[in-house]
Design an enzyme around this catalytic site. Structure first.
Site, PDB file in Angstrom:
ATOM      1  N   LYS A 114     -27.199  44.751   4.284  1.00  0.00           N
ATOM      2  CA  LYS A 114     -28.409  44.055   3.845  1.00  0.00           C
ATOM      3  C   LYS A 114     -28.137  42.600   3.515  1.00  0.00           C
ATOM      4  O   LYS A 114     -28.965  41.742   3.787  1.00  0.00           O
ATOM      5  CB  LYS A 114     -29.040  44.767   2.648  1.00  0.00           C
ATOM      6  CG  LYS A 114     -29.746  46.050   3.040  1.00  0.00           C
ATOM      7  CD  LYS A 114     -30.661  46.555   1.946  1.00  0.00           C
ATOM      8  CE  LYS A 114     -31.319  47.860   2.373  1.00  0.00           C
ATOM      9  NZ  LYS A 114     -32.019  48.510   1.263  1.00  0.00           N
ATOM     10  N   LYS A 203     -33.445  54.217  14.570  1.00  0.00           N
ATOM     11  CA  LYS A 203     -34.133  55.190  13.720  1.00  0.00           C
ATOM     12  C   LYS A 203     -35.573  54.728  13.466  1.00  0.00           C
ATOM     13  O   LYS A 203     -35.808  53.546  13.237  1.00  0.00           O
ATOM     14  CB  LYS A 203     -33.362  55.287  12.391  1.00  0.00           C
ATOM     15  CG  LYS A 203     -33.788  56.419  11.497  1.00  0.00           C
ATOM     16  CD  LYS A 203     -32.836  56.526  10.302  1.00  0.00           C
ATOM     17  CE  LYS A 203     -33.549  57.160   9.127  1.00  0.00           C
ATOM     18  NZ  LYS A 203     -32.785  57.092   7.886  1.00  0.00           N
ATOM     19  N   LYS A 206     -40.665  51.909   9.431  1.00  0.00           N
ATOM     20  CA  LYS A 206     -41.852  51.087   9.366  1.00  0.00           C
ATOM     21  C   LYS A 206     -41.486  49.613   9.514  1.00  0.00           C
ATOM     22  O   LYS A 206     -42.240  48.820  10.059  1.00  0.00           O
ATOM     23  CB  LYS A 206     -42.533  51.321   8.022  1.00  0.00           C
ATOM     24  CG  LYS A 206     -44.032  51.253   8.134  1.00  0.00           C
ATOM     25  CD  LYS A 206     -44.694  51.157   6.791  1.00  0.00           C
ATOM     26  CE  LYS A 206     -45.906  50.259   6.891  1.00  0.00           C
ATOM     27  NZ  LYS A 206     -45.972  49.283   5.811  1.00  0.00           N
TER      28      LYS A 206
END
Ligand code: TRP
Length: 347
Positions: A114, A203, A206
């Protein structure tokens, strides 16, 4: 009371629950309620670490809460709550942080990934803003789990490292201050892994954009459109393997309960007789049946729960009682004072 058989898990509050969330996690959570005591959390405080957590977070959390109920989580049987309603957990996070190694946190794969993604984002001196919250993410996750002294945590493989860290924190606490926390086990259940329909090598999520996911309550026309345009052949596939796009459609078909059809179509694929339009048609039908049932169930939930925020607060009270008990014990063992009382009239 320790709860070695208590099941605990958490889900990020995205306003839309995808069929990936459902098949990959929530459906299994619903099943577990009938075997063990379960506690499930909508992790809005974790979501704050994402730079795009907008002002709509409350809406997203409420939507996720409703989605969980519609997907079969029974609030009369299971404690299902929103993380920010239980301040005891945030407090426990601090206590546990003092037992967490900075080196361990900075080596967490998710943190590293991240923080790399953020490079080039909001500016800091070197053009990067990586918050300490992102570094602390796994400590808060440990606090979530340990506040309930849960024994089993159903999560995907991607969370295995965070669970390992939680066990390490529990162990360190117990050996330094005396036993409070059982070490939570990862409950790895075989669940279907749902990929993006637009890019079946990734994967379903959203955050990839609307073409990539199907919502659990999505309308028929748009479900059909997404399946019709689903990528089937992407690049070269080693012989003896089904292409990722076809594999994903077969997974979805089987996950909808049509295992026999899926098995037959897989055989047809290898026999060279599978017509992709047939597979897409069957998969779309199965998903349309699912999403339409889920829309009905969602409408039922809203009818049954006219005071949704009241229900959320009722769940909070239940969760706070459990977490408060653990926190009190941890405070005592660590040798700190209990919280002072707040008197009326204090500003
Ligand atoms: N980190 C988890 C995820 O991204 C969500 C989560 C937060 C969680 N707290 C948790 C999962 C506690 C299990 C237990 O999926």
């Amino acid at each position: 009371m320790t709860r070695p058989s208590l099941v605990y898990s958490g889900i990020q509050p995205t306003a839309v629950m995808t069929i990936g969330n459902y098949f990959g996690a929530v459906k299994n959570w619903a099943r577990l309620q009938y075997e063990r005591e379960c506690v499930y959390c909508v992790v809005d405080l974790h979501a704050l670490t994402s730079p795009d957590a907008g002002g709509d977070l409350k809406h997203a959390s409420r939507e996720m809460f409703v989605s969980l109920l519609a997907a079969g989580i029974d609030p009369d049987r299971t404690t299902v709550y929103i993380q920010s309603t239980v301040p005891e957990q945030t407090e426990l996070c601090w206590l546990l942080a003092t037992l967490t190694s900075l080196g361990d946190l900075s080596r967490m794969t998710q943190f590293k990934e991240k923080s790399v993604l953020l490079r080039g984002g909001d500016s800091d001196d070197d053009g990067t803003f990586v918050s300490a919250g992102l570094l602390f993410y796994p400590v808060l996750q440990a606090a979530d789990i340990l506040a309930y002294r849960a024994g089993c945590v159903p999560v995907g493989q991607d969370q295995a490292q965070h669970l390992e860290l939680s066990r390490g924190i529990a162990r360190r606490f117990n050996s330094r201050f005396g036993f409070v926390f059982p070490e939570p086990e990862t409950l790895l259940t075989q669940v279907p892994k749902v990929m993006s329909t637009a890019d079946p090598t990734r994967k379903m999520s959203k955050s990839l954009g609307p073409r990539h996911y199907i919502g659990l309550f999505e309308e028929e026309a748009s479900v059909r459109k997404k399946i019709r345009s689903a990528v089937t052949d992407s690049g070269v596939t080693p012989s003896g393997e089904v292409s990722p796009g076809i594999e994903n459609l077969l997974t979805l078909l089987a996950a909808c309960g049509e295992e026999d059809d899926a098995r037959q179509m897989r055989a047809d694929y290898f026999a060279g007789t599978l017509r992709y339009v047939d597979l897409k048609g069957r998969t779309a039908d199965a998903l349309v049946a699912l999403t339409s049932e889920m829309r009905d169930r969602r409408a039922d939930v809203l009818r049954r729960e006219p005071d949704l925020d009241g229900r959320i607060m009722e769940m909070a009270a239940r969760a706070r009682a459990m977490a408060g008990e653990t926190l009190g014990l941890a405070r005592e063992k660590m040798g700190i004072f209990p919280p002072g009382r707040r008197t009326r009239g204090a500003k």
